[in-house]
Write a protein that holds these residues in place. Sequence first.
Motif, PDB file in Angstrom:
ATOM      1  N   PHE A 151       0.825  -1.209   0.000  1.00 16.82           N
ATOM      2  CA  PHE A 151       0.000   0.000   0.000  1.00 16.82           C
ATOM      3  C   PHE A 151       0.862   1.264   0.000  1.00 16.82           C
ATOM      4  O   PHE A 151       0.423   2.299  -0.501  1.00 16.82           O
ATOM      5  CB  PHE A 151      -0.945   0.023   1.203  1.00 16.82           C
ATOM      6  N   GLY A 230      -9.281   1.743  -1.101  1.00 16.01           N
ATOM      7  CA  GLY A 230      -8.450   2.889  -1.477  1.00 16.01           C
ATOM      8  C   GLY A 230      -8.892   4.160  -0.772  1.00 16.01           C
ATOM      9  O   GLY A 230      -8.059   4.945  -0.300  1.00 16.01           O
ATOM     10  N   GLY A 233      -7.885   3.791   2.893  1.00 21.36           N
ATOM     11  CA  GLY A 233      -6.438   3.904   3.062  1.00 21.36           C
ATOM     12  C   GLY A 233      -5.946   5.338   2.998  1.00 21.36           C
ATOM     13  O   GLY A 233      -5.139   5.770   3.817  1.00 21.36           O
ATOM     14  N   ALA A 249      -5.243  -3.293   4.509  1.00 21.05           N
ATOM     15  CA  ALA A 249      -4.325  -4.314   4.005  1.00 21.05           C
ATOM     16  C   ALA A 249      -4.989  -5.679   3.877  1.00 21.05           C
ATOM     17  O   ALA A 249      -4.709  -6.434   2.945  1.00 21.05           O
ATOM     18  CB  ALA A 249      -3.097  -4.405   4.917  1.00 21.05           C
ATOM     19  N   ILE A 287      -7.657   0.695  -6.198  1.00 16.72           N
ATOM     20  CA  ILE A 287      -7.087   1.464  -5.081  1.00 16.72           C
ATOM     21  C   ILE A 287      -6.531   2.794  -5.569  1.00 16.72           C
ATOM     22  O   ILE A 287      -6.743   3.846  -4.947  1.00 16.72           O
ATOM     23  CB  ILE A 287      -5.989   0.647  -4.378  1.00 16.72           C
TER      24      ILE A 287
END
Length: 316
Positions: A151, A230, A233, A249, A287
């Motif tokens: 990531f 996405g 995150g 994750a 993402i």
Amino acid sequence: MLHLRLITPPDRTEAVVEAIGSTVGTTHLVVLPGAAREPRGDLVLCDVAREAGDRLLHELRQLDIDKDGSIAVENIDLSLSKRADEAEEEAPGEPADAVIWEQLAEATHEESTLTITYAAFMIVATMIAACGVVLDNAVLIVGAMAVGPEFGPVAGVCTAVVERRPRLASRSLAALLIGFGAAIVATTLFSLVMDGLGLFREEMLENPRPNTSFIWNPDPFSFVVAVLAGIAGMLSLTSAKSGALVGVAISVTTVPAGANAAVALSYGDFSQMWGSTVQLLVNLGGIMVAGVLTLYGWKALWSTQRGRWKRPVPRR
């Protein structure tokens, strides 16, 4: 609150103090003339509400303080000060929603650099996932997702696109491509060794795997989950809530897809290898699209606050 430690050239200290004083949410200003020795200059200290931090850093960089002096930023975990409380109330917005773009760029730069440690984590995570797909063990798959460091480079690409930093983009893409490439090659060799030891067998890969078959069977939900992950995150990175990254994750099939592709390649099962590759690309693409749109959304949101960063000039 953020704490700023500045080394300023003497001829720009006045401008720096003026920029700090005119920015809402600043307090605890300290100026020590001639205190700095390397580089030589004045030492300026201040605290600023996180919501106003990015705007103040932008003004300081316009004065070239980062080139001719120094700008250091630290998070304040505890500040027992009535004036600090007033400064936070004065600043528009909420601290948890504030984005420090320089901090984000620095964090993604560190996480997206191709290093031995990064490559080792990628390879180990993919090998763990390989054991998970062969054994049809969801626990191992989740563990591999949590270990995988992919990531960081993905976030680096998103930040580079929004901030228009081509060097960060190239560095992040290199880490992503080389990392996955090395992990797949190493895991293919690992699979062959495990097969030679009798621990992996081709029928284990070909048998029905109800817990892990989704890894090489991409569908619309793969993209939907990737988009949602996405968004989560990037929200986690921009708000400094790093704990949420663990959930991100383990919600996206990237490392397991690479692992399944590697094991399938070792047995010559090109159907599973292709399906796993598509799954990997769909998740990475989802993402990135979501991350870029989320960051653009933050920029648009905070641009609406542009007129509220300055203290009104008192009438004389």
